[in-house]
Scaffold this motif. Sequence first.
Motif, PDB file in Angstrom:
ATOM      1  N   CYS A 248     -58.363  47.904 -25.219  1.00 24.96           N
ATOM      2  CA  CYS A 248     -59.142  49.487 -24.328  1.00 24.96           C
ATOM      3  C   CYS A 248     -58.246  50.100 -24.271  1.00 24.96           C
TER       4      CYS A 248
ATOM      5  N   THR B 136     -57.323  52.380 -22.399  1.00 23.98           N
ATOM      6  CA  THR B 136     -57.297  52.863 -20.612  1.00 23.98           C
ATOM      7  C   THR B 136     -56.652  52.195 -20.085  1.00 23.98           C
ATOM      8  N   CYS B 137     -57.605  50.691 -20.271  1.00 25.07           N
ATOM      9  CA  CYS B 137     -56.152  49.423 -19.223  1.00 25.07           C
ATOM     10  C   CYS B 137     -55.481  48.393 -20.025  1.00 25.07           C
TER      11      CYS B 137
ATOM     12  N   TYR C 157     -59.950  42.900 -25.673  1.00 21.24           N
ATOM     13  CA  TYR C 157     -61.364  42.167 -25.796  1.00 21.24           C
ATOM     14  C   TYR C 157     -61.343  40.749 -27.548  1.00 21.24           C
TER      15      TYR C 157
ATOM     16  N   CYS D 227     -64.898  48.785 -23.091  1.00 20.63           N
ATOM     17  CA  CYS D 227     -64.044  48.266 -22.267  1.00 20.63           C
ATOM     18  C   CYS D 227     -65.353  47.877 -21.347  1.00 20.63           C
TER      19      CYS D 227
ATOM     20  N   ASP E 258     -63.159  49.963 -17.496  1.00 25.38           N
ATOM     21  CA  ASP E 258     -63.723  50.788 -17.760  1.00 25.38           C
ATOM     22  C   ASP E 258     -64.590  51.525 -18.017  1.00 25.38           C
TER      23      ASP E 258
END
Length: 340
Positions: free
Chosen positions: A219, A221-222, A226, A233, A236
Motif C-alpha cells: 500500500c 499510503t501505509c 498484502y 488496502c 485505508d
Amino acid sequence: MSRTLQAPVTVAFDYTRSTGPVIGRFLTGLRDGHVVGGRTSAGAVVVPPLEFDPVTHEPTTDFVEVSSVGTVTSWTWVPEPVKDQPFDRPFAFALVTLDGADVPFLHALDVSSPDEVTTGMRVRVRWAAERTGHINDIACFEPVAALDEVEGGAGGPDRARPQPRNEAATEQSRSGDVPAAPVTGVVTRVSLDYDYAASPEESLFYRGLNEGRIMGQRCPTCQKVYIPPRSACPADGTPTEEEVELSQTGTVTTFCIVNVPFLGQKITPPYVSAYVLLDGADIAVLHLILGVPADEVRMGMRVKAVWKPRDEWTFSLENIDHFAPTGEPDAEFDTYKQHL
Ligand SMILES: [Zn+2]
C-alpha cells in the motif's frame, strides 16, 4: 495472455440429517415399496406426512398408506435440465395427488414432450431399481395408459406395491424374513459449481505461484504488504499497485492441531494448520506445517515453504506443499504480535 485468470470451482459437502420418526417412517415406506402419508387433525392425508399438525401442533401419529397411482394437478416443463436433476434429458416436474391423499406431492414426470402432459392425467410411481430410504427411491412418475387403469382395477392396496416389472425392487421386498431397520437418517450431497474470476491483482499472485514465486502488493499510503494482493488496502482504501515478491520463509503466528477427520481431507490427522507471516508481509497466509510432530509446533516457530515438484505446479497456493521448520531460533513475540 489475458489480463486475468479464471477457473471452475466446486464447493461441496455431504449434508447428513436425522429424519425423526415421521419423515423416517415415510422414507422407510419408500425403501419398502409403498407411499406413506400422514392424517392431520382436520382429516386430510398429506404426503409426505407433516411432522406436526398445522392446527393442533401435535406430532403426527396417524399414518396412512396411499396408492402409488395419482393425478397430475399442475406441472412445469424442464427443457434444459441442469446437473443432478432427475433426468439429463427434458422432462416435467409435476404436482401429483396420489389416490388416497388430499394434497399433491412434487416429483419428476418422465415424458418426452410437453405435449404428453396434461393437468388431470393419470400417473404412477416408477420405483428405483435400488432403494435405500431416500426420496429418489421414487425414480419418477410415469404416465398410466388407459388400459393399465382397467387392468389394475379401481385402486386399493395393490396399487401401493412396486410395479411388478421392477424386478430388483420386487426381489428386495421379498428377500428375507427379518424386516430391515427403519430409516433414521439421510445423506444429501450439497454441491455448487461456479467459475471464479480472479482480479488482476489476484491473477498476479496466482501467476507468481506458477513460477515458484510468492507475490504481494504494498500500500503506498501505509506501506503494508498484502498477500494475496487485494486491489486496495483494506485499512485505508488506497489502490495498491507496487508488486512485492515475498520471502519463502516466515513465522508461525497462530495455529491449530486438526484431530477430526472430514470429507475431502487429504492428510490423516493429527496435523497442523497454521497462519504463517512471511518475512516482509503484513498479513499471514493459512497453510500446513509438516516435517515436525504436531505437538512441537508453536507460535514464533520459523518455517519455510516446501514446494511440490515443478511438473505438478498449477496456478494455486497448493503448489506449496507445506511449510517446514527452518531450524532457526523462534521469532520474538514482539516481531509478530501486530499480525495475530
Ligand atoms: Zn494502506
